[in-house]
Design an enzyme around this catalytic site. Structure first.
Site, PDB file in Angstrom:
ATOM      1  N   LYS A 293      32.739  73.184  42.204  1.00 36.27           N
ATOM      2  CA  LYS A 293      32.306  74.238  43.120  1.00 36.27           C
ATOM      3  C   LYS A 293      32.824  75.580  42.612  1.00 36.27           C
ATOM      4  CE  LYS A 293      31.879  75.308  48.041  1.00 36.27           C
ATOM      5  NZ  LYS A 293      32.129  74.866  49.426  1.00 36.27           N
ATOM      6  N   GLU A 381      29.700  65.349  63.901  1.00 34.11           N
ATOM      7  CA  GLU A 381      29.870  65.956  65.218  1.00 34.11           C
ATOM      8  C   GLU A 381      29.786  64.936  66.356  1.00 34.11           C
ATOM      9  OE1 GLU A 381      28.736  69.155  62.399  1.00 34.11           O
ATOM     10  OE2 GLU A 381      27.951  67.141  62.822  1.00 34.11           O
ATOM     11  N   ARG A 409      23.877  68.398  67.535  1.00 29.59           N
ATOM     12  CA  ARG A 409      23.709  67.047  66.988  1.00 29.59           C
ATOM     13  C   ARG A 409      24.510  66.007  67.755  1.00 29.59           C
ATOM     14  NH1 ARG A 409      24.348  68.141  60.590  1.00 29.59           N
ATOM     15  NH2 ARG A 409      26.237  69.166  61.270  1.00 29.59           N
TER      16      ARG A 409
END
Length: 639
Positions: A293, A381, A409
């Site tokens: 990254k 979640e 969600r």
């Protein structure tokens, strides 16, 4: 110098690539140079126009190789989240407009089908790419287009989400030729958590073994030694033998997904060869690519969390450009984080939960102070909410800090695993309202309405930092069931945020300004715009009463009774959808009590809102102070 001339001078290869067809004209040996130019272009653009930096830097070779090998847009690329897709946008005809990225009227910060035919599916949230791509792959088979290739590109953090595993599970049982590209950089925004993350970091396999197995399978098919019906049996046998010989178990092959890798995700020439080798293989398959990254920009490689979205920076030195903070208000999330630690120091039952966003929600402050009472559950979640329900069932007081748009969600879990049992879980909804440049997938516009619909749910929205602290203080003492507090992205208006917290009486708001012409009822931080409008109107001789409701549910009936007796014209202002929110609650109360008033509901209409600054979006949605002023005057002029 024009944008076009600047690109020609500084990025000679990119200047010739207006579509993937132009990319394919280059010899494969030139692709590393294309990747180098792409990185320099992203650094240059994002240094002045902030966006999601480190993820896109890490996925450059993957993007180039995919567009070089596959016949896009007829072949489908489906991006998970879309943080890594800037190179994709640049190569697909949007290079010269990239400076408008995340700006009002410009490019979306995420893949968006309404923007380009190369963006095959809406992106912005995690873990949906495999399910969507599987649907596309099966649709191609059903519609007699079996040659179409479908590729899902998903990160190592997103693949830990439950929806991703539901997609993988179904990919293993339905006929399809889906290719899953796993971009494994051992990062999400903060470091990924959980056993799956550790598993991904150590997973390996033999290229020689994969090649041998594939050739053996093709030999057996040609000689009619195996049929499609027997393929799964042989695949499972091979996987079992491989586990026995290598001492490793492969979760993907255990689900009958062909696995390749891990490979170096920054070797673009090798990626082109590998994609060409496997793209025509039948059946679902996954290629595992190891990436860094922030690749190619040293500050981002060293600190990928900060450089996920670093804001403006000096492209030569890597120094981030920060505005002066002394004497300015804190971000609401930081007021939340500091207050949570303050409360937890006095109340040992408080625990904190977040879903892959400890720094984004400032739960990181609790993690640092009390790591044993802080839980980052990753991009999960639904699990976060049900986990909180279990903690609350045993007497603890969970504070669940999740972005408003992401909590959507977990709606089933909020209802079935918390609210039915009246468990005292405190939902702290960060990024409530219009969030700005992240756009349509990230605005928190529905939480007031969907939380209000749940029986027993207390729904609140503070107008300022002091009220936020008071609501948190109240919530950790409240025993009547779940408690929701929503607050916005960014800063408020109060510099001296550290008040002596007091209980905010349940179901009670406050009168900020008295008047006798029109009553304005606001909820949440949009009340600062309403207050500015009311003060401006008073300077013009129009006396407007302004009420800060604080509680949407239970709503302050004393205020509504007072308003109904004193005013014939009422305006509600909320930074959320008008359907089901404050305006709906006030209208329902008036109707139930037989009260006839002229009510105007100001909020977000029945539409999705694109990107722009918060100030621009307030104007667009007619929620800025000037629009509220105009609405008051218009209402007063009605006969």
């Amino acid at each position: 110098m024009s944008t076009k001339d600047f690109i020609i001078e500084h990025f000679p290869l990119l200047a010739k690539i207006d579509s993937p067809a132009d990319l394919k004209k280059l010899p494969v040996e030139q692709l590393p140079a294309v990747c180098q130019e792409l990185r320099r272009f992203i650094v240059h653009e994002l240094s002045e126009n902030p966006g999601h930096f480190a993820s896109s830097m890490g996925a450059v070779e993957i993007v180039v190789a995919l567009h070089y090998v596959f016949n896009t847009p007829d072949d489908r690329l489906v991006w998970d989240v879309g943080h890594q897709a800037y190179a994709h946008k640049i190569l697909t005809g949007r290079r010269d407009r990239f400076s408008t990225n995340r700006k009002q009227g410009g490019l979306s910060g995420f893949p968006n089908p309404s923007e380009s035919e190369y963006d095959t599916f809406q992106a912005g949230h995690a873990s949906n790419s495999i399910s969507a791509a599987l649907g596309m792959s099966i649709a191609s088979e059903l519609q007699a287009n079996p040659d179409r290739k479908v590729v899902a590109v998903i990160g190592d953090a997103s693949i830990s989400g439950g929806l991703a595993f539901e997609g993988i599970n179904n990919a293993s049982i339905h006929k399809n030729n889906l290719l899953i590209v796993l971009n494994d950089n051992d990062m999400s925004i903060d470091r990924p958590v959980g056993a799956l993350s550790k598993y991904m970091a150590h997973l390996s396999t033999s290229k020689r073994y994969n090649n041998m197995r594939y050739k053996l399978y093709q030999f057996m098919r040609r000689h009619h030694m195996i049929s499609d019906s027997g393929k799964g049996i042989v695949l499972r046998f091979n996987n079992a033998m491989k586990s026995l010989l290598t001492g490793q178990q492969n979760i993907f092959e255990g689900l009958n997904i062909r696995y390749f890798g891990p490979f170096d995700g920054h070797d673009v020439v090798k990626l082109v060869k590998t994609f060409n080798d496997i793209k025509d293989m039948t059946g679902p398959k996954l290629i595992h690519l190891l990436t860094v990254k922030g690749k190619g920009y040293e500050p981002a490689e060293k600190d990928p969390t900060t450089w996920h979205a670093p804001g403006k920076f000096d492209e030569d030195t890597g120094e981030r450009i920060k505005g002066a903070s002394a004497g300015k208000p804190l971000k609401f999330q930081d007021v939340f984080g500091k207050t949570l630690v303050e409360l937890a120091q006095k109340n040992e039952k408080i625990v904190a939960i977040t879903a892959a966003m400890p720094s984004g929600t400032s739960v990181s402050m609790m993690q640092e102070a009390m790591p044993e009472r802080s839980f980052d559950v990753g991009i999960s979640e639904g699990h976060a909410v049900t986990f909180a329900g279990g903690l609350a069932r045993e007497g603890l007081r969970p504070f669940v800090a999740i972005y408003s748009a992401f909590l959507q969600r977990a709606y089933d879990s909020i209802i079935n695993d918390v609210s039915i049992a009246h468990l005292p879980v405190v939902f702290c909804l960060d990024r409530g309202g219009l969030v700005g440049e992240d756009g349509v997938t990230h605005h928190g516009l529905f939480d007031l309405a969907f939380m209000r619909a749940i029986p027993g749910m207390t729904v609140t929205a503070p107008m300022d930092e002091h009220t936020l602290r008071n609501l948190m203080y109240t919530a950790q003492r409240y025993t009547g069931g779940p408690f929701s507090i929503r607050y916005p992205r960014g800063t408020g208006k109060v510099v001296d945020w550290h008040n002596d917290m007091t209980e905010q009486p349940i179901g009670h708001g406050r009168k900020l300004l008295d008047g006798d012409d029109v009553a304005v009822l606001s909820l949440g931080t949009i009340g600062t715009n309403a207050r500015e409008a009311c003060e401006n109107l008073r300077n013009q001789g129009i006396n407007v009463a302004h009420y800060d409701m604080i509680y949407l549910k239970p709503i302050d009936e004393d205020i509504l009774s007072e308003v109904s007796q004193r005013f014939k014209k009422v305006i509600t202002v909320e930074e959320g959808v008008t359907t089901g929110g404050l305006g709906s609650a006030v209208a329902e109360w008036f109707t139930a009590h037989g009260i006839n008033v002229r009510l105007v509901r100001m909020g977000v209409d029945d539409t999705f809102v694109d990107q722009g600054t918060v100030a621009q979006l307030h104007q667009l949605c007619h929620l800025d102070a000037a629009s509220i002023e105009d609405q008051v005057k218009q209402l007063l002029n009605e006969k």
